[in-house]
Structure formats: C-alpha cells, structure tokens
Design a protein around this motif. Structure first.
Motif, mmCIF file in Angstrom:
data_model
loop_
_atom_site.group_PDB
_atom_site.id
_atom_site.type_symbol
_atom_site.label_atom_id
_atom_site.label_comp_id
_atom_site.label_asym_id
_atom_site.label_seq_id
_atom_site.Cartn_x
_atom_site.Cartn_y
_atom_site.Cartn_z
ATOM 1 N N GLN A 64 0.820 -1.199 0.000
ATOM 2 C CA GLN A 64 0.000 0.000 0.000
ATOM 3 C C GLN A 64 0.864 1.263 0.000
ATOM 4 O O GLN A 64 0.443 2.298 -0.494
ATOM 5 N N ALA A 65 2.075 1.172 0.534
ATOM 6 C CA ALA A 65 2.969 2.323 0.559
ATOM 7 C C ALA A 65 3.323 2.763 -0.852
ATOM 8 O O ALA A 65 3.547 3.951 -1.105
ATOM 9 N N VAL A 66 3.344 1.830 -1.770
ATOM 10 C CA VAL A 66 3.679 2.156 -3.153
ATOM 11 C C VAL A 66 2.446 2.617 -3.924
ATOM 12 O O VAL A 66 2.493 3.596 -4.657
ATOM 13 N N THR A 67 1.330 1.927 -3.715
ATOM 14 C CA THR A 67 0.142 2.242 -4.500
ATOM 15 C C THR A 67 -0.629 3.446 -3.969
ATOM 16 O O THR A 67 -1.154 4.231 -4.746
ATOM 17 N N HIS A 68 -0.740 3.600 -2.626
ATOM 18 C CA HIS A 68 -1.468 4.715 -2.020
ATOM 19 C C HIS A 68 -0.604 5.337 -0.922
ATOM 20 O O HIS A 68 -0.842 5.124 0.261
ATOM 21 N N PRO A 69 0.376 6.150 -1.280
ATOM 22 C CA PRO A 69 1.315 6.636 -0.267
ATOM 23 C C PRO A 69 0.673 7.550 0.779
ATOM 24 O O PRO A 69 1.053 7.519 1.952
ATOM 25 N N LYS A 70 -0.314 8.374 0.414
ATOM 26 C CA LYS A 70 -0.942 9.268 1.395
ATOM 27 C C LYS A 70 -1.769 8.477 2.408
ATOM 28 O O LYS A 70 -1.740 8.758 3.604
ATOM 29 N N LYS A 71 -2.499 7.495 1.935
ATOM 30 C CA LYS A 71 -3.288 6.651 2.812
ATOM 31 C C LYS A 71 -2.373 5.875 3.765
ATOM 32 O O LYS A 71 -2.665 5.744 4.954
ATOM 33 N N PHE A 72 -1.269 5.386 3.238
ATOM 34 C CA PHE A 72 -0.296 4.667 4.055
ATOM 35 C C PHE A 72 0.301 5.581 5.126
ATOM 36 O O PHE A 72 0.446 5.176 6.282
ATOM 37 N N ALA A 73 0.625 6.820 4.768
ATOM 38 C CA ALA A 73 1.213 7.756 5.722
ATOM 39 C C ALA A 73 0.237 8.069 6.854
ATOM 40 O O ALA A 73 0.633 8.139 8.024
ATOM 41 N N VAL A 74 -1.042 8.232 6.529
ATOM 42 C CA VAL A 74 -2.039 8.515 7.563
ATOM 43 C C VAL A 74 -2.193 7.317 8.496
ATOM 44 O O VAL A 74 -2.215 7.470 9.724
ATOM 45 N N LYS A 75 -2.284 6.121 7.938
ATOM 46 C CA LYS A 75 -2.420 4.923 8.770
ATOM 47 C C LYS A 75 -1.200 4.728 9.659
ATOM 48 O O LYS A 75 -1.326 4.386 10.840
ATOM 49 N N CYS A 76 -0.039 4.956 9.120
ATOM 50 C CA CYS A 76 1.194 4.792 9.879
ATOM 51 C C CYS A 76 1.264 5.816 11.010
ATOM 52 O O CYS A 76 1.620 5.482 12.145
ATOM 53 N N ALA A 77 0.916 7.057 10.728
ATOM 54 C CA ALA A 77 0.953 8.105 11.750
ATOM 55 C C ALA A 77 -0.048 7.832 12.867
ATOM 56 O O ALA A 77 0.259 8.008 14.048
ATOM 57 N N PHE A 83 -1.313 4.857 13.762
ATOM 58 C CA PHE A 83 -0.890 3.655 14.480
ATOM 59 C C PHE A 83 0.250 3.963 15.451
ATOM 60 O O PHE A 83 0.196 3.617 16.631
ATOM 61 N N MET A 84 1.283 4.625 14.966
ATOM 62 C CA MET A 84 2.443 4.904 15.809
ATOM 63 C C MET A 84 2.176 6.049 16.782
ATOM 64 O O MET A 84 2.695 6.053 17.899
ATOM 65 N N GLY A 85 1.371 7.022 16.380
ATOM 66 C CA GLY A 85 1.038 8.127 17.264
ATOM 67 C C GLY A 85 0.202 7.682 18.451
ATOM 68 O O GLY A 85 0.361 8.192 19.562
ATOM 69 N N THR A 86 -0.695 6.731 18.226
ATOM 70 C CA THR A 86 -1.510 6.216 19.321
ATOM 71 C C THR A 86 -0.626 5.576 20.386
ATOM 72 O O THR A 86 -0.783 5.848 21.582
ATOM 73 N N GLY A 87 0.302 4.763 19.968
ATOM 74 C CA GLY A 87 1.208 4.124 20.923
ATOM 75 C C GLY A 87 2.104 5.119 21.629
ATOM 76 O O GLY A 87 2.470 4.930 22.792
ATOM 77 N N PHE A 88 2.440 6.215 20.977
ATOM 78 C CA PHE A 88 3.303 7.229 21.581
ATOM 79 C C PHE A 88 2.552 8.048 22.624
ATOM 80 O O PHE A 88 3.108 8.405 23.664
ATOM 81 N N PHE A 89 1.277 8.351 22.364
ATOM 82 C CA PHE A 89 0.541 9.250 23.246
ATOM 83 C C PHE A 89 -0.193 8.554 24.389
ATOM 84 O O PHE A 89 -0.703 9.225 25.281
ATOM 85 N N ILE A 90 -0.266 7.245 24.423
ATOM 86 C CA ILE A 90 -0.944 6.537 25.514
ATOM 87 C C ILE A 90 -0.319 6.865 26.877
ATOM 88 O O ILE A 90 -1.055 7.178 27.822
ATOM 89 N N PRO A 91 1.004 6.857 27.051
ATOM 90 C CA PRO A 91 1.567 7.195 28.366
ATOM 91 C C PRO A 91 1.268 8.633 28.786
ATOM 92 O O PRO A 91 0.995 8.901 29.955
ATOM 93 N N PHE A 92 1.299 9.570 27.846
ATOM 94 C CA PHE A 92 1.003 10.960 28.179
ATOM 95 C C PHE A 92 -0.451 11.132 28.601
ATOM 96 O O PHE A 92 -0.761 11.897 29.517
ATOM 97 N N THR A 93 -1.347 10.423 27.959
ATOM 98 C CA THR A 93 -2.755 10.468 28.324
ATOM 99 C C THR A 93 -2.954 9.885 29.723
ATOM 100 O O THR A 93 -3.709 10.439 30.528
#
Length: 80
Positions: free
Chosen positions: A40-53, A55-65
């Motif tokens: 999907q990173a090759v075929t739909h790069p914007k969609k992939f970037a949003v999903k990646c952000a 996914f990884m942002g959720t794991g990063f912000f859980i401790p702060f929350t």
C-alpha cells in the motif's frame, strides 16, 4: 575449557543455514504486526502515511494520556 568452547563453535558453524531457519518457522505463514500492507505504501502513499501516523502516534501518546488523567483526577497532583 577452551576445548569445549572450540567444539561448540565448530558445531554451530557446521549447522546448515536451512536448518537454523526451520527452528523459527511456525507453519502459520509470516507474522505481520502492522495493521497495513507494505504494498500500500507504493500504490497509495498518502493513505499509508495517515495509517502509519495514527498507528504509531496512538502508541506514543498513551503514556502521556495516562499521566494527564492521573494528575487531573480527584486527589491527583493537580487536584489536591
């Protein structure tokens, strides 16, 4: 003592690479721990970037929350 180390090193070296890989295969196919496909990173790069952000942002912000809730609860650090 050094004979044991040398003999174990020779045994490890004598093991074919194909046999080493068989120990770790589970028979269920390859495990993918990301919720998206690499193709999907090759075929739909914007969609992939949003999903990646997300996914990884959720794991990063859980401790702060968790810290924010702990500080602002009744009897917490910001609410004595």
């Amino acid at each position: 003592m050094s004979y044991r180390i040398a003999s174990s090193a020779l045994k490890l070296r004598a093991t074919p690479v194909a046999q080493i890989g068989k120990r770790f295969s589970s028979g269920h196919g390859e495990y993918r721990h990301f919720p998206f496909n690499e193709k999907q990173a090759v075929t739909h790069p914007k969609k992939f970037a949003v999903k990646c952000a997300v996914f990884m942002g959720t794991g990063f912000f859980i401790p702060f929350t968790a810290i924010w809730f702990r500080w602002h609860r009744p009897g917490g650090l910001k609410n004595p």
